[in-house]
Design a protein around this motif. Structure first.
Motif, short mmCIF file in Angstrom:
data_model
loop_
_atom_site.label_atom_id
_atom_site.label_comp_id
_atom_site.label_asym_id
_atom_site.label_seq_id
_atom_site.Cartn_x
_atom_site.Cartn_y
_atom_site.Cartn_z
N ASN A 137 1.34 -10.19 -1.55
CA ASN A 137 0.18 -8.97 -1.41
C ASN A 137 -0.70 -9.62 -0.25
O ASN A 137 -1.07 -10.74 -0.12
CB ASN A 137 -0.20 -8.63 -2.79
N LYS A 143 -8.78 -3.86 -0.62
CA LYS A 143 -7.53 -2.75 -0.86
C LYS A 143 -6.46 -3.44 -0.83
O LYS A 143 -6.14 -4.38 0.32
CB LYS A 143 -7.69 -1.90 0.40
N SER A 144 -5.50 -3.30 -1.85
CA SER A 144 -4.16 -4.02 -1.76
C SER A 144 -3.14 -3.15 -0.90
O SER A 144 -2.98 -2.03 -0.97
CB SER A 144 -3.43 -4.24 -3.26
N THR A 147 -0.24 -1.96 -3.54
CA THR A 147 -0.75 -1.09 -4.53
C THR A 147 -1.44 0.05 -4.21
O THR A 147 -1.74 0.89 -5.27
CB THR A 147 -1.04 -1.73 -5.61
N HIS A 148 -2.21 -0.09 -3.28
CA HIS A 148 -3.46 1.21 -3.08
C HIS A 148 -2.48 2.47 -2.78
O HIS A 148 -1.48 2.62 -2.52
CB HIS A 148 -4.11 0.74 -1.97
N THR A 149 -3.35 3.41 -3.26
CA THR A 149 -2.83 4.99 -3.11
C THR A 149 -3.89 5.96 -2.40
O THR A 149 -4.87 5.30 -2.13
CB THR A 149 -2.60 5.63 -4.70
N HIS A 150 -3.31 6.96 -1.80
CA HIS A 150 -4.18 7.83 -1.10
C HIS A 150 -4.05 9.22 -1.96
O HIS A 150 -2.87 9.40 -2.15
CB HIS A 150 -3.41 8.18 0.27
N SER A 151 -5.25 9.85 -1.71
CA SER A 151 -5.19 11.03 -2.63
C SER A 151 -5.35 12.26 -1.50
O SER A 151 -5.84 12.28 -0.38
CB SER A 151 -6.43 11.20 -3.49
N VAL A 153 -3.13 13.82 -0.07
CA VAL A 153 -2.12 13.73 0.98
C VAL A 153 -0.97 14.92 0.92
O VAL A 153 -0.33 15.08 -0.26
CB VAL A 153 -1.38 12.33 1.04
N THR A 155 2.75 16.55 1.57
CA THR A 155 3.88 15.92 2.01
C THR A 155 4.48 16.84 3.33
O THR A 155 4.43 18.05 3.43
CB THR A 155 5.10 16.06 0.85
#
Length: 164
Positions: A137, A143-144, A147-151, A153, A155
């Protein structure tokens, strides 16, 4: 006389060659030119001038030890150093520590460099002139990358970024 076989002398004008040669100056009437200075295999130095020991045997003058006392670093008990008169050095210290003190460090390795250690700490900027490949990693600013995510967003049907 045995007392004159070995003497502390000044060494001047050391010249480089397969066998270095220099001028040894002891007592006022004890000056020899072209005294030979052998060195151990794998070690080479050219201090030009300094102090040392000369040995007189069978009409030959040999410099057996040479130092530059004015620039020699002071070391703690059992420390060992490879040093230069300008102050840069490699010191073997207690506790398994190898310390390199210098202005610039260049490593030329035609096949690669391996650092087998659990961590590497860099206190300044890191510039990479090629591809960076991470097997594990990568974390930046907490911030990984894995494994980090975005909110928030949405499609979409296309792609983002530059075309391949």
């Amino acid at each position: 006389m045995l007392a004159n076989l070995m003497r502390w002398v000044r060494i001047r004008g050391l010249t480089e060659g397969k066998m270095q040669k220099g001028r040894v100056e002891g007592l006022p009437n004890d000056v020899r030119d072209d005294a030979l200075r052998p060195q151990d295999y794998g070690f080479a130095g050219n201090p030009v001038d300094g102090q040392g020991l000369k040995l007189e045997m069978g009409g030959h003058t040999v410099i057996i030890r040479m130092d530059r006392l004015a620039e020699r670093p002071e070391l703690a008990a059992y420390e060992v150093a490879l040093w230069h008169k300008e102050g840069h050095k490699i010191t073997l210290k207690a506790g398994g520590l190898v310390q390199v003190d210098c202005t610039n460090l260049v490593v030329n390795a035609s096949a690669g460099v391996a650092l087998n250690t659990p961590t590497v700490a860099i206190s300044g900027a890191l510039t990479v002139g090629g591809t960076v490949v991470a097997v594990g990693n990568v974390t930046g600013a907490g911030k990984s990358l894995a494994t980090h995510t975005h909110s928030g967003v949405q499609t979409g049907g296309g792609s983002t970024g530059a075309p391949n």
